[in-house]
Write a protein that holds these residues in place. Structure first.
Motif, PDB file in Angstrom:
ATOM      1  N   PHE A  64       0.850  -1.193   0.000  1.00 50.66           N
ATOM      2  CA  PHE A  64       0.000   0.000   0.000  1.00 50.66           C
ATOM      3  C   PHE A  64       0.885   1.242   0.000  1.00 50.66           C
ATOM      4  O   PHE A  64       1.803   1.366   0.819  1.00 50.66           O
ATOM      5  N   SER A  65       0.620   2.150  -0.929  1.00 48.88           N
ATOM      6  CA  SER A  65       1.427   3.358  -1.059  1.00 48.88           C
ATOM      7  C   SER A  65       0.535   4.576  -1.301  1.00 48.88           C
ATOM      8  O   SER A  65      -0.272   4.584  -2.237  1.00 48.88           O
ATOM      9  N   LEU A  66       0.685   5.598  -0.452  1.00 50.66           N
ATOM     10  CA  LEU A  66      -0.079   6.830  -0.650  1.00 50.66           C
ATOM     11  C   LEU A  66       0.375   7.576  -1.900  1.00 50.66           C
ATOM     12  O   LEU A  66      -0.405   8.286  -2.529  1.00 50.66           O
ATOM     13  N   GLN A  67       1.641   7.403  -2.261  1.00 51.81           N
ATOM     14  CA  GLN A  67       2.164   8.054  -3.463  1.00 51.81           C
ATOM     15  C   GLN A  67       1.414   7.581  -4.704  1.00 51.81           C
ATOM     16  O   GLN A  67       1.183   8.351  -5.633  1.00 51.81           O
ATOM     17  N   ASN A  68       1.059   6.304  -4.725  1.00 51.59           N
ATOM     18  CA  ASN A  68       0.397   5.735  -5.894  1.00 51.59           C
ATOM     19  C   ASN A  68      -1.118   5.725  -5.770  1.00 51.59           C
ATOM     20  O   ASN A  68      -1.817   5.315  -6.699  1.00 51.59           O
ATOM     21  N   ALA A  69      -1.637   6.153  -4.618  1.00 53.43           N
ATOM     22  CA  ALA A  69      -3.085   6.133  -4.391  1.00 53.43           C
ATOM     23  C   ALA A  69      -3.742   7.388  -4.970  1.00 53.43           C
ATOM     24  O   ALA A  69      -3.073   8.353  -5.334  1.00 53.43           O
ATOM     25  N   GLU A  70      -5.057   7.356  -5.034  1.00 50.70           N
ATOM     26  CA  GLU A  70      -5.826   8.536  -5.448  1.00 50.70           C
ATOM     27  C   GLU A  70      -6.231   9.282  -4.187  1.00 50.70           C
ATOM     28  O   GLU A  70      -7.066   8.826  -3.412  1.00 50.70           O
ATOM     29  N   ASN A  71      -5.609  10.442  -3.957  1.00 50.31           N
ATOM     30  CA  ASN A  71      -5.831  11.212  -2.731  1.00 50.31           C
ATOM     31  C   ASN A  71      -6.606  12.493  -3.035  1.00 50.31           C
ATOM     32  O   ASN A  71      -6.231  13.255  -3.930  1.00 50.31           O
TER      33      ASN A  71
ATOM     34  N   ILE B 156       3.003  13.740  -0.637  1.00 47.51           N
ATOM     35  CA  ILE B 156       3.377  12.910   0.509  1.00 47.51           C
ATOM     36  C   ILE B 156       4.860  13.149   0.767  1.00 47.51           C
ATOM     37  O   ILE B 156       5.706  12.832  -0.059  1.00 47.51           O
ATOM     38  N   THR B 157       5.183  13.729   1.913  1.00 52.13           N
ATOM     39  CA  THR B 157       6.562  14.156   2.179  1.00 52.13           C
ATOM     40  C   THR B 157       7.350  13.176   3.045  1.00 52.13           C
ATOM     41  O   THR B 157       8.579  13.230   3.087  1.00 52.13           O
ATOM     42  N   SER B 158       6.659  12.268   3.737  1.00 50.14           N
ATOM     43  CA  SER B 158       7.349  11.276   4.547  1.00 50.14           C
ATOM     44  C   SER B 158       6.411  10.107   4.842  1.00 50.14           C
ATOM     45  O   SER B 158       5.211  10.307   5.034  1.00 50.14           O
ATOM     46  N   GLY B 159       6.963   8.892   4.880  1.00 43.94           N
ATOM     47  CA  GLY B 159       6.140   7.713   5.159  1.00 43.94           C
ATOM     48  C   GLY B 159       5.189   7.420   4.008  1.00 43.94           C
ATOM     49  O   GLY B 159       5.499   7.654   2.841  1.00 43.94           O
ATOM     50  N   GLY B 160       4.023   6.900   4.361  1.00 45.85           N
ATOM     51  CA  GLY B 160       3.012   6.659   3.339  1.00 45.85           C
ATOM     52  C   GLY B 160       3.075   5.298   2.680  1.00 45.85           C
ATOM     53  O   GLY B 160       2.423   5.085   1.657  1.00 45.85           O
ATOM     54  N   GLU B 161       3.839   4.369   3.254  1.00 41.98           N
ATOM     55  CA  GLU B 161       3.922   3.022   2.694  1.00 41.98           C
ATOM     56  C   GLU B 161       3.756   1.985   3.801  1.00 41.98           C
ATOM     57  O   GLU B 161       4.123   2.221   4.954  1.00 41.98           O
ATOM     58  N   GLY B 162       3.204   0.819   3.432  1.00 40.26           N
ATOM     59  CA  GLY B 162       3.048  -0.230   4.431  1.00 40.26           C
ATOM     60  C   GLY B 162       2.465  -1.493   3.849  1.00 40.26           C
ATOM     61  O   GLY B 162       2.021  -1.523   2.692  1.00 40.26           O
ATOM     62  N   ASP B 163       2.445  -2.530   4.653  1.00 45.14           N
ATOM     63  CA  ASP B 163       1.875  -3.813   4.231  1.00 45.14           C
ATOM     64  C   ASP B 163       0.356  -3.802   4.308  1.00 45.14           C
ATOM     65  O   ASP B 163      -0.313  -4.663   3.743  1.00 45.14           O
ATOM     66  N   THR B 164      -0.199  -2.824   5.047  1.00 45.31           N
ATOM     67  CA  THR B 164      -1.647  -2.651   5.134  1.00 45.31           C
ATOM     68  C   THR B 164      -1.980  -1.188   4.872  1.00 45.31           C
ATOM     69  O   THR B 164      -1.100  -0.312   4.972  1.00 45.31           O
TER      70      THR B 164
END
Length: 209
Positions: free
Chosen positions: A42-49, A73-81
């Motif tokens: 899961f990535s906020l960079q690739n999501a529709e925000n 997205i300036t920091s974080g934003g990635e994870g397994d969920t």
């Protein structure tokens, strides 16, 4: 003749050793090239925000809706969920990307609202999820950082956040008065009173791919 044969044998052995070294080096290089960084599920960079907002005018509290067309997205934003990707993610929003479907209104908000504030080319914040339904974010605006609580839902790949900002909490009354002055006639209701409300509803929606 024996010396010649021995020389040929030594040359052949040297060629074989050199070839083996080159082959080993090539294999190592190929391995290095093919190593790729594992992509997060899961990535906020690739999501529709989408960051939407609703402000209010006139004493009847007529809604004025808009959104920001750009979110960084300036920091974080990635994870397994999805929850892991959202929690502790930091973001910034250029106020120049504001959009209300009315170019004249957009200009006034940029110039006479955000433009009156201190150091507000960007709005920034950090999302913290406290449990499965509530969280908070430290929003920086007008040179002030203030904690804003929110409620949220997370259904599959869709995250939805709702909160209400009080402009006065960011010491931006001057900016609000400035906007109300330039929009005085447009913010008049049937009673003839011009009013721009202090509260703004915020909604953030993220759809992961």
């Amino acid at each position: 003749m024996k010396k010649l044969a021995l020389s040929l044998l030594v040359c052949f052995a040297m060629i074989q050793i050199t070839s083996c070294k080159k082959e080993a080096n090539n294999t190592t290089e190929q391995k290095e090239v093919t190593v790729e960084k594992k992509q997060a599920a899961f990535s906020l960079q690739n999501a529709e925000n989408t960051i939407s907002w609703t402000a209010y005018k006139t004493t009847d509290k007529v809604p004025v809706k808009g959104h920001f067309k750009k979110v960084n997205i300036t920091s974080g934003g990635e994870g397994d969920t999805a929850k892991e990707a959202i929690n502790n993610a930091e973001f910034s929003v250029p106020v120049s990307s504001i959009f209300t479907n009315d170019s004249s209104r957009d200009f006034k908000i940029r110039k006479f609202f955000f433009g009156v504030m201190d150091k507000t080319e960007l709005l920034s914040g950090k999302l913290v999820l406290e449990n499965d339904s509530i969280g908070n974010t430290d929003i920086t605006m007008n040179g002030v950082t203030k904690n804003l609580p929110f409620n949220y839902t997370l259904n599959g790949k869709t995250f939805n956040l709702k909160a209400t900002m009080k402009i006065g909490d960011w010491k931006a009354e001057k900016a609000l008065d400035s906007l109300n002055t330039v929009c005085k006639d447009l913010h008049k209701g049937a009673d003839g009173v011009s009013k721009t409300w202090d509260d703004v509803a915020i909604e953030i929606t993220t759809v992961f791919k």
